[in-house]
Design an enzyme around this catalytic site. Sequence first.
Site: not given
Lengths: 649, 649
Positions: B120, B123, B129, B295, B315, B318, B386, B409, B411
Amino acid sequence: MEALDYHAEERRKAEFDLEEMKIVWAGSRQNYEISDRMARLVASDPVFRKDNRTMLSRKDLFKDTLRKAAHAWKRIIELRLSEEEAHMLRSYVDQPAFTDLHWHEKWLPMAYKMQIIGCYAQTELGHGSNVQGLETTATFDPQTDEFVIHSPTLTSSKWWPGGLGKVSTHAVVYARLITGAQDHGVHGFIVQLRSLDDHSPLPGITVGDIGMKFGSGAYNSMDNGLLRFDHVRIPRNQMLMRVSQVTREGKFVQSDVPRQLVYGTMVYVRQTIVSDASCALARAVCIATRYSAVRRQFGSQNGGPETQVIDYKTQQSRLFPLLASAYAFRFVGEWLKWLYADVTQRLQANDFSTLPEAHACTAGLKSMTTSVTADAIEECRKLCGGHGYLSNSGLPELFAVYIPTCTYEGDNVVLLLQVARFLMKTVSQLGSGKKPVGTTAYMGRAEHLMQCRCEVERAEDWLKPSVILEAFEARAFRMSIACAKNLSKFSNPEGGFSELSPDLLEAAIAHCQLIVFSKYIEKLQQDIPGKGVKRQLEILCNVYALHLLHKHLGDFVTTSCITPKQGALANEQLRLLYSQVRPNAITLVDAFNYTDHYLGSVLGCYNGNVYQRLYEEAWKDPLNDTVVPDGYLEYVRPILKQHIRTARL
Amino acid sequence: MEALDYHAEERRKAEFDLEEMKIVWAGSRQNYEISDRMARLVASDPVFRKDNRTMLSRKDLFKDTLRKAAHAWKRIIELRLSEEEAHMLRSYVDQPAFTDLHWHEKWLPMAYKMQIIGCYAQTELGHGSNVQGLETTATFDPQTDEFVIHSPTLTSSKWWPGGLGKVSTHAVVYARLITGAQDHGVHGFIVQLRSLDDHSPLPGITVGDIGMKFGSGAYNSMDNGLLRFDHVRIPRNQMLMRVSQVTREGKFVQSDVPRQLVYGTMVYVRQTIVSDASCALARAVCIATRYSAVRRQFGSQNGGPETQVIDYKTQQSRLFPLLASAYAFRFVGEWLKWLYADVTQRLQANDFSTLPEAHACTAGLKSMTTSVTADAIEECRKLCGGHGYLSNSGLPELFAVYIPTCTYEGDNVVLLLQVARFLMKTVSQLGSGKKPVGTTAYMGRAEHLMQCRCEVERAEDWLKPSVILEAFEARAFRMSIACAKNLSKFSNPEGGFSELSPDLLEAAIAHCQLIVFSKYIEKLQQDIPGKGVKRQLEILCNVYALHLLHKHLGDFVTTSCITPKQGALANEQLRLLYSQVRPNAITLVDAFNYTDHYLGSVLGCYNGNVYQRLYEEAWKDPLNDTVVPDGYLEYVRPILKQHIRTARL
């Protein structure tokens, strides 16, 4: 063609003196001149070309880096550059290399004297932040007067040190010192790794590169290395004995050099990291701002051109706070230079009183500024739309090369917890008459900060620095107090600290944001010459503070520092400020004085001729060497030519 | 060695039936079985090996991709795989290729019939957009009964289409249709680009690759292309004439096929994107969770092992919300499949009534889930410390390959503004008696939502889904109402919408979060078999909601949906929930049923033998082919051997 300036109209709109702003950004006229000269020197030298970097294989990229490092060395000597100039030149070469670490302050004299290339081998495969957990051993053998350096386990392999993998001839190896049967903790030892004749690893040494890292160029120019020792012997005098010593008889002696001295170095290193954060952030912001003025989307009226995306409030509300943050981090970095000088002077006079506060402050600022910068680079990439995803936008590489900063020299979360610990200690001592100092001095006004009410009634009241400052101080203080209160409910303080650590992180961030904002205000109290310069900096200062206030509205409102209504007024004021930044945006990023070479971005190029350059750059990709791609005959043509053997598909 | 399972102890802790959870995740037993079979098929086939991907040059990577695509095609035919199986197989190959687009639903029948490879081309270099801004022209020539396809400007060059650069033989080109002197807007045209004999571009066609993109492997396996036309002629019947037609005489005729049909396709595509978001997020979370259990850092007591980092509350706070989000996105994706079926059925019955709501809902969910997933992948990388920065952690490549989803598809910011527009329209019609439907139905309870007060008094009150749901509904509704009120102050509604767009984005996000949460609750109202399975999903559902409540506390408190005190209680409850997730964390990510091949991560490998594998992988880097690196003699040795000629340095 290159005489064109697509940003000319934007540049005419500026309401301030650009040349004076450049000097403010650089810190002084002298800094500006050195920086400008070094940037041009690098940009004009074809050896330092970097536009093909992401297309090189790992080996070619590494060889290119060795070449640039040797060339930089040569130029520095030929031009008899000062240390400051040499530092600037290397930073404008903008390609991580073994020399970044080799020329590190402390290592320098030794490196010169010994004609070696050195690196620091501290972290291990299984051990990062916790230095006390290192496993490598250095066992003293009194019979031969040597240390035996050994890697007892796989996880004790040294891992990550920059320059270690392929280049360094020597390393300062951190290892557990063992005398007799006693473990004296971690100390440093100088170990030769490679022959100075043919560069081959010495007996007992296994050394190599740890492999590819994030991005296609980025940190892959650096030979982050692994290192294992099989009972490698070194003379006793290769232990770094500034802090402790081992005698000929194998007796361990602590020196009377205060251990706090190590904090001085930490303050220095973290200060440079904050300063680098402002540079990296400014670079991303410069690219996104310039391209936002070139790029147009939607909003065409009567067939005219579409709207510049920089005119959209959604774009402004994401971009301008980052522009403001770049300036804010610049000024706090400048202040940290002063702090380092102050700490150094005090240390020389054996005054350690300000050290804990200075240490907490630099740890917090390192953490906060690098986390914000890492996220901001990616946000700037998104602000460039699809084209930001192209390597030649410069943003993918900038992101990939920047993000390790959040991990090295202290993991950002670990550092914030250190700040939180210091805040809790400061709070606990408030009743004892011990006056909080430096960046925690505001905590001395405990009673006022617990009671004060924000007096904002109209949006423009949010333009008064004293009003914002008080709200930030009250918020930070009340969050610390709330944490302290919750901590006191735990019978085991360490358990409580661990349990409440997510809240403690938030309190630490609030404190760090306050520091940055208050140092910005102090900067504005100085004399700043140049038409309109101070005015622009004031606008950005307000943008910095009010965008944080909006982002952390929950903090401010739940601690009753401001009312929901005042929060809405701040948001209203913020929108007005964005309109004031808008006409100056391009010139505010011009003030960073980045060359097109350093920016390394088609989207961010000075003259804005973006589309022409994108088109030209595309043809340089190796895939375009041939019209028909390699693999066509084997893998594409058969698909095109075959008849479908199944209808089920 | 590989019989070892470092996670065995973790797996024993699980409080639920893993096999049943795998089926919940896959959506059905049948899905699970197909998915499992295809994943193993790919993992066991040496052609699909991908561990060396980041070390390949662009050309080699591309050739490797062609090879894999041809091999996948071959296997699909040999094994007579169903369309669903084939889709799964390709997704487990996990390397973006031209076939991803070529095998796109709509293109498929044509591609098979024509023995071509298609893409296709929409753009353009200067136009993303805004489809209406495209510049490529298709001018009808009645003399020859042809369209003349032309690129009138540099910015009209087609730019970005996947598969266009080196492989596609044909493209659907979107261009402005011109008949006589009239511009009829953008339409699609099938244009042959390359010879089917030797793959060379046809006359008038300039085609090539647009160059390197983010990352070292990632999307660089795809030949996103550029394309320019110099008056290329195609027969009239190559215009896609489903919606409009051009007659032999050059008359433009709109067909009576409803334009809304195009929304059906949008709902379909965005539905698959949401489903893919949950997969990508789950992958990152799986890696971070497993490595967090391996770890260890700090906290060693009496010389024992250090603490597993997954035991740290920082930890958990998050990581676990991301784990919960993966499940939440999975379920909302499942619901979107139902929505698509519902919309399709209605369209076939010419019922367009639910389309605007369905369109807004899928736009919002596409935006929200992909933005969260992109950020989450990077957060998971940071959670690995790290080593997350090493390519073989899998996370850098996963990030680099995922982030374009936020742009293509639709923004993400543009989509959220569409949602906001729909919300404002819905609000404006509330008085008119028009009942809001589907995911906006809650707005029908306007009076209640403006008055209700949260009744939470103790932390455990926050476990009631109805309590949280009401808070989320009230928050979303009040934010929309506040925006509508502020909008009404502007005399020019479009100007107001633009000025308030940052606030409107926040209201749209609040609405989308509500959708995800409410669909999760609906899922929990279903019968879910298996010991402890439902219980785990309930815990994760609460984590999902309460972490959002904490993150957006400012929204909830300033709209008076909850009090600061209730916010603190939610936070307290959240910590307790983390402790409940902890023993099940490893098994909850095992439920994703990812093979080590698909994960592509040393840190996330099933048996947790991380350090051994990191060490072995390092040696595969090309830099380790030789002990002494290429470039040593030219660029390193001279530095080591030279005598310092200046003391100034």
